[in-house]
Design a protein around this motif. Sequence first.
Motif, PDB file in Angstrom:
ATOM      1  N   PHE A  81       0.843  -1.208   0.000  1.00  0.00           N
ATOM      2  CA  PHE A  81       0.000   0.000   0.000  1.00  0.00           C
ATOM      3  C   PHE A  81       0.880   1.262   0.000  1.00  0.00           C
ATOM      4  O   PHE A  81       0.668   2.186  -0.771  1.00  0.00           O
ATOM      5  N   VAL A  82       1.888   1.268   0.854  1.00  0.00           N
ATOM      6  CA  VAL A  82       2.780   2.425   0.960  1.00  0.00           C
ATOM      7  C   VAL A  82       3.525   2.619  -0.375  1.00  0.00           C
ATOM      8  O   VAL A  82       3.684   3.727  -0.865  1.00  0.00           O
ATOM      9  N   GLN A  83       3.912   1.527  -0.982  1.00  0.00           N
ATOM     10  CA  GLN A  83       4.701   1.596  -2.209  1.00  0.00           C
ATOM     11  C   GLN A  83       3.876   2.030  -3.422  1.00  0.00           C
ATOM     12  O   GLN A  83       4.317   2.833  -4.220  1.00  0.00           O
ATOM     13  N   VAL A 117      -8.527 -10.350   4.962  1.00  0.00           N
ATOM     14  CA  VAL A 117      -8.783  -9.070   4.289  1.00  0.00           C
ATOM     15  C   VAL A 117      -8.035  -7.971   5.042  1.00  0.00           C
ATOM     16  O   VAL A 117      -7.724  -8.114   6.227  1.00  0.00           O
ATOM     17  N   GLU A 118      -7.746  -6.903   4.329  1.00  0.00           N
ATOM     18  CA  GLU A 118      -7.208  -5.695   4.948  1.00  0.00           C
ATOM     19  C   GLU A 118      -7.904  -4.504   4.280  1.00  0.00           C
ATOM     20  O   GLU A 118      -8.222  -4.563   3.084  1.00  0.00           O
ATOM     21  N   VAL A 119      -8.117  -3.448   5.065  1.00  0.00           N
ATOM     22  CA  VAL A 119      -8.663  -2.213   4.488  1.00  0.00           C
ATOM     23  C   VAL A 119      -7.800  -1.061   4.974  1.00  0.00           C
ATOM     24  O   VAL A 119      -7.591  -0.903   6.180  1.00  0.00           O
ATOM     25  N   LEU A 120      -7.295  -0.277   4.052  1.00  0.00           N
ATOM     26  CA  LEU A 120      -6.478   0.878   4.435  1.00  0.00           C
ATOM     27  C   LEU A 120      -7.143   2.175   4.017  1.00  0.00           C
ATOM     28  O   LEU A 120      -7.737   2.261   2.933  1.00  0.00           O
ATOM     29  N   GLY A 121      -7.055   3.148   4.917  1.00  0.00           N
ATOM     30  CA  GLY A 121      -7.527   4.480   4.564  1.00  0.00           C
ATOM     31  C   GLY A 121      -8.960   4.762   4.973  1.00  0.00           C
ATOM     32  O   GLY A 121      -9.611   5.604   4.356  1.00  0.00           O
ATOM     33  N   LYS A 285       2.389   7.623   4.760  1.00  0.00           N
ATOM     34  CA  LYS A 285       1.663   8.637   5.525  1.00  0.00           C
ATOM     35  C   LYS A 285       0.833   7.931   6.599  1.00  0.00           C
ATOM     36  O   LYS A 285       0.445   6.775   6.404  1.00  0.00           O
ATOM     37  N   PRO A 286       0.521   8.623   7.686  1.00  0.00           N
ATOM     38  CA  PRO A 286      -0.346   7.979   8.678  1.00  0.00           C
ATOM     39  C   PRO A 286      -1.643   7.533   8.003  1.00  0.00           C
ATOM     40  O   PRO A 286      -2.289   8.338   7.331  1.00  0.00           O
ATOM     41  N   THR A 287      -1.973   6.254   8.121  1.00  0.00           N
ATOM     42  CA  THR A 287      -3.153   5.705   7.444  1.00  0.00           C
ATOM     43  C   THR A 287      -3.824   4.699   8.364  1.00  0.00           C
ATOM     44  O   THR A 287      -3.153   3.836   8.920  1.00  0.00           O
ATOM     45  N   ASP A 288      -5.132   4.818   8.505  1.00  0.00           N
ATOM     46  CA  ASP A 288      -5.851   3.849   9.322  1.00  0.00           C
ATOM     47  C   ASP A 288      -5.911   2.513   8.600  1.00  0.00           C
ATOM     48  O   ASP A 288      -6.046   2.477   7.379  1.00  0.00           O
ATOM     49  N   GLY A 289      -5.844   1.452   9.363  1.00  0.00           N
ATOM     50  CA  GLY A 289      -5.914   0.125   8.740  1.00  0.00           C
ATOM     51  C   GLY A 289      -6.609  -0.857   9.654  1.00  0.00           C
ATOM     52  O   GLY A 289      -6.576  -0.724  10.877  1.00  0.00           O
ATOM     53  N   ILE A 290      -7.257  -1.833   9.051  1.00  0.00           N
ATOM     54  CA  ILE A 290      -7.886  -2.911   9.828  1.00  0.00           C
ATOM     55  C   ILE A 290      -7.969  -4.150   8.964  1.00  0.00           C
ATOM     56  O   ILE A 290      -8.071  -4.048   7.732  1.00  0.00           O
ATOM     57  N   GLY A 291      -7.923  -5.302   9.591  1.00  0.00           N
ATOM     58  CA  GLY A 291      -8.077  -6.541   8.828  1.00  0.00           C
ATOM     59  C   GLY A 291      -8.077  -7.740   9.751  1.00  0.00           C
ATOM     60  O   GLY A 291      -8.036  -7.609  10.975  1.00  0.00           O
TER      61      GLY A 291
END
Length: 423
Positions: A81-83, A117-121, A285-291
């Motif tokens: 995600f960062v990349q 699963v993962e969710v970012l942002g 960047k600071p990003t919320d994430g959950i999974g």
Amino acid sequence: MRDVLWPDSARRRDLVDRFVATSRAAGYREVVPPLLEDLGVFERVGEATDVVTKEMYEFTDRDGTRVALRPEMTAGVVRAFVQHKPLTPWKVFYAGTNFRHERPQKGRYRSFDQVGVEVLGADDPDLDVEVIALAWYFFEAIGLRQVTLLLNTLGEHDDRVRYSEAVASHFDAHRAELSEASLATLERNPLRLLDSKRREERSVIETAPKIAEFLSPSAAEHFARVKAGLDALGVPYRIDERLVRGLDYYRRTTFEFTADALDAAQNAIGGGGRYDGLAEDLGGKPTDGIGFALGVDRILLAAEAEGVLGEPESNLDVFVVDLTDGSQARDITHELRAAGLSADRRFGGGSMKAQMRSADRSGALYAVIVGEDEVAAAAVTLRRLRDHSDTAGDSAQQSVPRSELVARLAARSSETSQVRPDE
Ligand code: HAM
């Protein structure tokens, strides 16, 4: 390391396929991170965790780079995600093998499969609800009934730090009651003492401070909305204030699914939570994430223990028995497969008896038998091998014109899958 052979491989495939369908139906798209990457990526899982300090397969590659086999998927997904900086919210699912140098035993392996699963942002507590409910209803859809959802919050970053300090000083004041191993844990990662399974430490754990007293108003509000959402969707949960999970990146909501049909030591069939600081730790960047990640191997053990998930069946429609020189089997299997049927044959010829034995063993619904007589009559013998809804109404054996065989069977065959639920 473990091999997965049929029929376990068929059950595993079916489970993964169902998970893929469930995730897609909720708007998730697949991500495929590499199996091996820079060690630094995985160290973000937590330098104080067993997964990183004791269980990682790490080595130096030919360029002198320190690399590791992934012990889990989240760190690699967040690194990706960062990349690549995809649009947010980035909703992804995955299925793949991970490696941890654990002591192998039933339900605990050095190579094991996860789906997740993962969710970012996205910071919305309703997303926590979506993610948790996805796993919950997946378990329900595959027929598991004895699953418990444990839910907790670890607060925001500062809450977690203050809480961790309070827990450390509590245990420090009770050093005499702690084992050698727990004293070492106290130095490295005091929160982990909360899920110590040692009987003698139970009372000192019970009197430890509770996270609820350390939650900032926004963390408490987030958690309240998560609980209300789960209530609204009918997902039952049990609050477990001692659920800290084995990885360090968690903030706020954490959860675990346990299978009550399995032994307590290996009954966690999945877990996850928010990891709002991880993208930043990995240079983004600071990003919320959950999974979450679910353990495929353990789900299959739980399904077996509960007696759900049907017996894998053969996926073969036809076995061709060729009593001539093999060219009939060569051509007929090819034609059947081109028409969308599954077909197999025996190589190297053999007697009628030997070939029929292979046909029976293959699990096929029909045998197509061709000898010199059939060739002369431009026909084949179609023999029903098993009673099944697909073969209903067929006579046990009939002669079929060779030119009609493929169309006749194609019309009969309904969709076949490797694993059919018990009818
Ligand atoms: P985890 O709790 O380390 O979390 O692993 C998730 C699941 O993988 C466990 O509940 C278990 O079912 C399975 N598992 C773990 N180790 C083994 C093993 N040695 N043998 C068999 N099964 C195993 C994670 O991996 C996090 N990445 C979950 C997550 C995703 N958190 C946020 N997003």
